[in-house]
Design an enzyme around this catalytic site. Structure first.
Site, PDB file in Angstrom:
ATOM      1  N   HIS A   1      38.530  54.797  29.251  1.00 37.06           N
ATOM      2  CA  HIS A   1      38.598  54.934  30.655  1.00 37.06           C
ATOM      3  C   HIS A   1      38.762  56.362  31.057  1.00 37.06           C
ATOM      4  CE1 HIS A   1      38.879  50.459  31.038  1.00 37.06           C
ATOM      5  NE2 HIS A   1      40.094  50.382  31.370  1.00 37.06           N
TER       6      HIS A   1
ATOM      7  N   ARG B   1      34.342  50.142  38.024  1.00 36.23           N
ATOM      8  CA  ARG B   1      33.773  49.781  36.664  1.00 36.23           C
ATOM      9  C   ARG B   1      32.461  50.627  36.305  1.00 36.23           C
ATOM     10  NH1 ARG B   1      37.013  47.378  33.514  1.00 36.23           N
ATOM     11  NH2 ARG B   1      37.229  45.597  34.693  1.00 36.23           N
TER      12      ARG B   1
ATOM     13  N   VAL C   1      41.748  43.366  22.432  1.00 38.10           N
ATOM     14  CA  VAL C   1      42.995  44.067  22.263  1.00 38.10           C
ATOM     15  C   VAL C   1      43.666  43.621  21.177  1.00 38.10           C
ATOM     16  CG1 VAL C   1      45.178  44.547  23.296  1.00 38.10           C
ATOM     17  CG2 VAL C   1      43.064  44.528  24.761  1.00 38.10           C
TER      18      VAL C   1
ATOM     19  N   CYS D   1      45.919  49.377  31.619  1.00 36.11           N
ATOM     20  CA  CYS D   1      45.175  50.410  30.926  1.00 36.11           C
ATOM     21  C   CYS D   1      45.089  51.631  31.668  1.00 36.11           C
ATOM     22  CB  CYS D   1      43.927  49.865  30.430  1.00 36.11           C
ATOM     23  SG  CYS D   1      43.008  48.836  31.497  1.00 36.11           S
TER      24      CYS D   1
ATOM     25  N   GLN E   1      36.381  53.041  34.702  1.00 38.33           N
ATOM     26  CA  GLN E   1      36.873  52.340  33.731  1.00 38.33           C
ATOM     27  C   GLN E   1      35.590  51.381  32.909  1.00 38.33           C
ATOM     28  OE1 GLN E   1      40.427  51.069  36.668  1.00 38.33           O
ATOM     29  NE2 GLN E   1      40.133  49.874  34.906  1.00 38.33           N
TER      30      GLN E   1
ATOM     31  N   PRO F   1      14.788  38.948  32.836  1.00 37.22           N
ATOM     32  CA  PRO F   1      15.734  38.714  34.038  1.00 37.22           C
ATOM     33  C   PRO F   1      17.075  39.067  33.859  1.00 37.22           C
ATOM     34  CG  PRO F   1      14.813  36.249  33.131  1.00 37.22           C
ATOM     35  CD  PRO F   1      14.225  37.518  32.351  1.00 37.22           C
TER      36      PRO F   1
ATOM     37  N   THR G   1      41.836  37.381  18.433  1.00 31.95           N
ATOM     38  CA  THR G   1      40.385  37.298  18.334  1.00 31.95           C
ATOM     39  C   THR G   1      39.831  38.221  19.300  1.00 31.95           C
ATOM     40  OG1 THR G   1      39.878  35.328  19.675  1.00 31.95           O
ATOM     41  CG2 THR G   1      40.074  35.013  17.206  1.00 31.95           C
ATOM     42  N   GLY G   2      40.612  38.741  20.190  1.00 34.25           N
ATOM     43  CA  GLY G   2      40.042  39.480  21.596  1.00 34.25           C
ATOM     44  C   GLY G   2      39.827  40.953  21.083  1.00 34.25           C
TER      45      GLY G   2
HETATM   46  N1  LIG Z   1      40.920  45.309  27.550  1.00 35.25           N
HETATM   47  C1  LIG Z   1      41.729  46.188  28.310  1.00 35.25           C
HETATM   48  O1  LIG Z   1      41.312  47.515  28.082  1.00 35.25           O
HETATM   49  C2  LIG Z   1      43.095  45.645  28.304  1.00 35.25           C
HETATM   50  C3  LIG Z   1      44.133  46.681  28.633  1.00 35.25           C
HETATM   51  C4  LIG Z   1      45.449  46.332  29.092  1.00 35.25           C
HETATM   52  C5  LIG Z   1      45.812  44.808  28.987  1.00 35.25           C
HETATM   53  N2  LIG Z   1      44.713  44.044  28.762  1.00 35.25           N
HETATM   54  C6  LIG Z   1      44.970  42.647  28.834  1.00 35.25           C
HETATM   55  O2  LIG Z   1      45.066  41.896  27.518  1.00 35.25           O
HETATM   56  C7  LIG Z   1      44.675  40.621  27.647  1.00 35.25           C
HETATM   57  C8  LIG Z   1      43.562  40.464  26.683  1.00 35.25           C
HETATM   58  O3  LIG Z   1      42.358  41.447  26.769  1.00 35.25           O
HETATM   59  P1  LIG Z   1      41.136  41.222  26.128  1.00 35.25           P
HETATM   60  O4  LIG Z   1      40.349  42.528  26.621  1.00 35.25           O
HETATM   61  O5  LIG Z   1      41.719  41.581  24.457  1.00 35.25           O
HETATM   62  O6  LIG Z   1      40.560  40.010  26.301  1.00 35.25           O
HETATM   63  P2  LIG Z   1      39.483  39.125  25.286  1.00 35.25           P
HETATM   64  O7  LIG Z   1      38.683  39.958  24.542  1.00 35.25           O
HETATM   65  O8  LIG Z   1      38.575  38.402  26.397  1.00 35.25           O
HETATM   66  O9  LIG Z   1      40.335  38.358  24.380  1.00 35.25           O
HETATM   67  C9  LIG Z   1      41.182  37.428  24.917  1.00 35.25           C
HETATM   68  C10 LIG Z   1      42.087  36.621  23.852  1.00 35.25           C
HETATM   69  O10 LIG Z   1      42.883  35.756  24.259  1.00 35.25           O
HETATM   70  C11 LIG Z   1      42.817  34.407  23.625  1.00 35.25           C
HETATM   71  N3  LIG Z   1      42.916  33.284  24.219  1.00 35.25           N
HETATM   72  C12 LIG Z   1      42.304  32.887  25.443  1.00 35.25           C
HETATM   73  N4  LIG Z   1      42.895  31.570  25.818  1.00 35.25           N
HETATM   74  C13 LIG Z   1      43.748  31.374  24.974  1.00 35.25           C
HETATM   75  C14 LIG Z   1      44.500  30.186  24.763  1.00 35.25           C
HETATM   76  N5  LIG Z   1      44.369  29.233  25.574  1.00 35.25           N
HETATM   77  N6  LIG Z   1      45.432  30.292  23.913  1.00 35.25           N
HETATM   78  C15 LIG Z   1      45.755  31.286  22.924  1.00 35.25           C
HETATM   79  N7  LIG Z   1      44.624  32.417  23.175  1.00 35.25           N
HETATM   80  C16 LIG Z   1      43.960  32.334  24.004  1.00 35.25           C
HETATM   81  C17 LIG Z   1      41.403  34.396  23.000  1.00 35.25           C
HETATM   82  O11 LIG Z   1      41.306  33.598  21.863  1.00 35.25           O
HETATM   83  P3  LIG Z   1      39.740  32.674  21.690  1.00 35.25           P
HETATM   84  O12 LIG Z   1      38.920  33.756  21.023  1.00 35.25           O
HETATM   85  O13 LIG Z   1      40.365  31.619  20.924  1.00 35.25           O
HETATM   86  O14 LIG Z   1      39.268  32.508  23.298  1.00 35.25           O
HETATM   87  C18 LIG Z   1      41.060  36.178  22.893  1.00 35.25           C
HETATM   88  O15 LIG Z   1      41.667  36.171  21.608  1.00 35.25           O
HETATM   89  C19 LIG Z   1      44.468  40.573  28.965  1.00 35.25           C
HETATM   90  O16 LIG Z   1      45.733  39.952  29.654  1.00 35.25           O
HETATM   91  C20 LIG Z   1      44.164  41.939  29.637  1.00 35.25           C
HETATM   92  O17 LIG Z   1      44.307  41.914  30.955  1.00 35.25           O
HETATM   93  C21 LIG Z   1      43.588  44.393  28.377  1.00 35.25           C
END
Ligand SMILES: NC(=O)c1ccc[n+]([C@@H]2O[C@H](COP(=O)([O-])OP(=O)(O)OC[C@H]3O[C@@H](n4cnc5c(N)ncnc54)[C@H](OP(=O)(O)O)[C@@H]3O)[C@@H](O)[C@H]2O)c1
Length: 343
Positions: free
Chosen positions: A242, A235, A14, A130, A157, A182, A11-12
């Site tokens: 990025h 950021r 990535v 990233c 970033q 605000p 759902t996130g």
């Molecule tokens: N964004 C980037 O550019 C990037 C690049 C490289 C690496 N990453 C890494 O990729 C990871 C995710 O990033 P994101 O940007 O996709 O974050 P995000 O949009 O906040 O998504 C987080 C995901 O993790 C899931 N999650 C959270 N708690 C969980 C649990 N207890 N059990 C199972 N799933 C759980 C969430 O599910 P729910 O919806 O159920 O909460 C959601 O699907 C991080 O480790 C980040 O450091 C990100």
């Protein structure tokens, strides 16, 4: 033969991109399973033309799943990746939890594909930060040609690097500016709308941030431990993409024209470098694209063998989801999964 693939964090930011990319690239999957926390159980996510119902990670049995693409953060990865790996499923993790573990390969396929052979020690493969992913794609071909001595990188970033909450915060704050509501900062330490913040991840003892340390440590692990790297990670109020201003000192001479020619042929790189108005790539141009774009290639007149570059990529794709799917393709193409199952 097709594989059973689980996307954890589906759902996130990535995870959704992973589902898109698996479908776009025709990854040989017989079945794709979307997993997240119990909060999201039953939610719909899209995989090509198919809608998948999200299932809860802690209720899922991995014993017949071949590959888990994991992007649920470091603490979830630390808890779950070893358990999943113990069930015979190879974990490709996007968090920083295993990147510095000597028994876990850290892979950018264009840079160090051969290091993947070490994955069977823990059945876990790490995807880089990233900012590092796009940096090493640009550095590798130049290093092979003229041997890099030192890199000075400043990152710009986007907020999507901080997950869904980061994107929501930029949107909400920007809206609040226009309607004079605000403004509250929750995800970032200061206001991000119409601002820049020179702080990503926690502070370390030497005054650097962990993000800056990661760029240094991961570049050394994947490219060459002898390269000196210093980074300032910032950021910026951009949703996706990025950017990096990169200054490189080489051991051997290299001209801007030579660098341009090398990068034009290099895997994963796309050179857009017309020295005229708009003849360069911005993060907005990179969103939704797979390439690492390189612009503004020029000699640094203050160094004997120095170059400056501007490097841009979609952080959710090359910085995370695309690279993870490329690693999965490497496992398939090198028949490493079949060998593992046969063993
Ligand atoms: N964004 C980037 O550019 C990037 C690049 C490289 C690496 N990453 C890494 O990729 C990871 C995710 O990033 P994101 O940007 O996709 O974050 P995000 O949009 O906040 O998504 C987080 C995901 O993790 C899931 N999650 C959270 N708690 C969980 C649990 N207890 N059990 C199972 N799933 C759980 C969430 O599910 P729910 O919806 O159920 O909460 C959601 O699907 C991080 O480790 C980040 O450091 C990100």
């Amino acid at each position: 033969m097709g594989y059973k693939v689980a996307v954890i964090g589906a759902t996130g930011n990535v995870g959704r991109e992973m589902l898109n990319i698996l479908h776009e690239r025709g990854f040989p999957a017989d079945e794709v399973v979307a997993l997240a926390s119990r909060r999201s159980q039953g939610r719909d996510v899209t995989y090509g033309d198919t809608t998948l119902k999200v299932r809860a990670l802690d209720l899922y049995d991995f014993s017949d799943t071949d590959i888990a693409l994991m992007s649920a953060g470091g603490s979830i990865a630390k808890e779950w990746a070893p358990r999943i790996a113990a069930q015979g499923c190879v974990v490709i993790d996007n968090s920083s939890a295993f990147r510095y573990d000597q028994d876990v390969p850290l892979i950018v396929p264009e840079v160090n594909a051969d290091a993947i052979s070490g994955f069977s020690k823990r059945n876990i493969i790490a995807n880089p930060n990233c900012s590092t992913a796009q940096l090493v794609v640009a550095l590798k071909p130049l290093h092979d040609h003229a041997t890099i001595r030192r890199v000075v990188v400043s990152t710009y970033q986007s907020v999507s690097g901080a997950g869904k909450e980061g994107m929501d915060e930029l949107f909400e704050q920007s809206r609040a500016v226009f309607v004079a509501d605000p403004i509250t900062a929750k995800k970032f330490t200061k206001r991000i709308a119409f601002n820049v913040i020179p702080h990503i991840d926690v502070f370390m003892e030497d005054g650097s941030t962990k993000e800056e340390w990661k760029v240094m440590a991961e570049t050394k692990k994947m490219l060459d431990p002898k390269i000196k790297v210093t980074c300032t990670a910032v950021r910026v109020p951009v949703f996706i993409g990025h950017s990096e201003a990169v200054n490189i000192e080489f051991e051997k001479p290299i001209t801007a024209d030579e660098a341009r020619a090398i990068l034009r042929e290099a895997p994963g790189c796309l050179v857009i470098d017309k020295q005229e108005d708009g003849g360069y790539v911005t993060p907005l141009d990179s969103a939704g694209e797979d390439a690492t774009y390189i612009s503004r290639i020029r000699e640094d007149q203050t160094l004997d063998n120095g170059l400056n570059l501007w490097v841009v990529a979609d952080n959710l794709r090359k910085g995370a989801a695309l690279n993870a799917v490329q690693i999965a393709e490497l496992l398939v193409n090198r028949k490493l999964l079949t060998e593992r199952q046969a063993a």
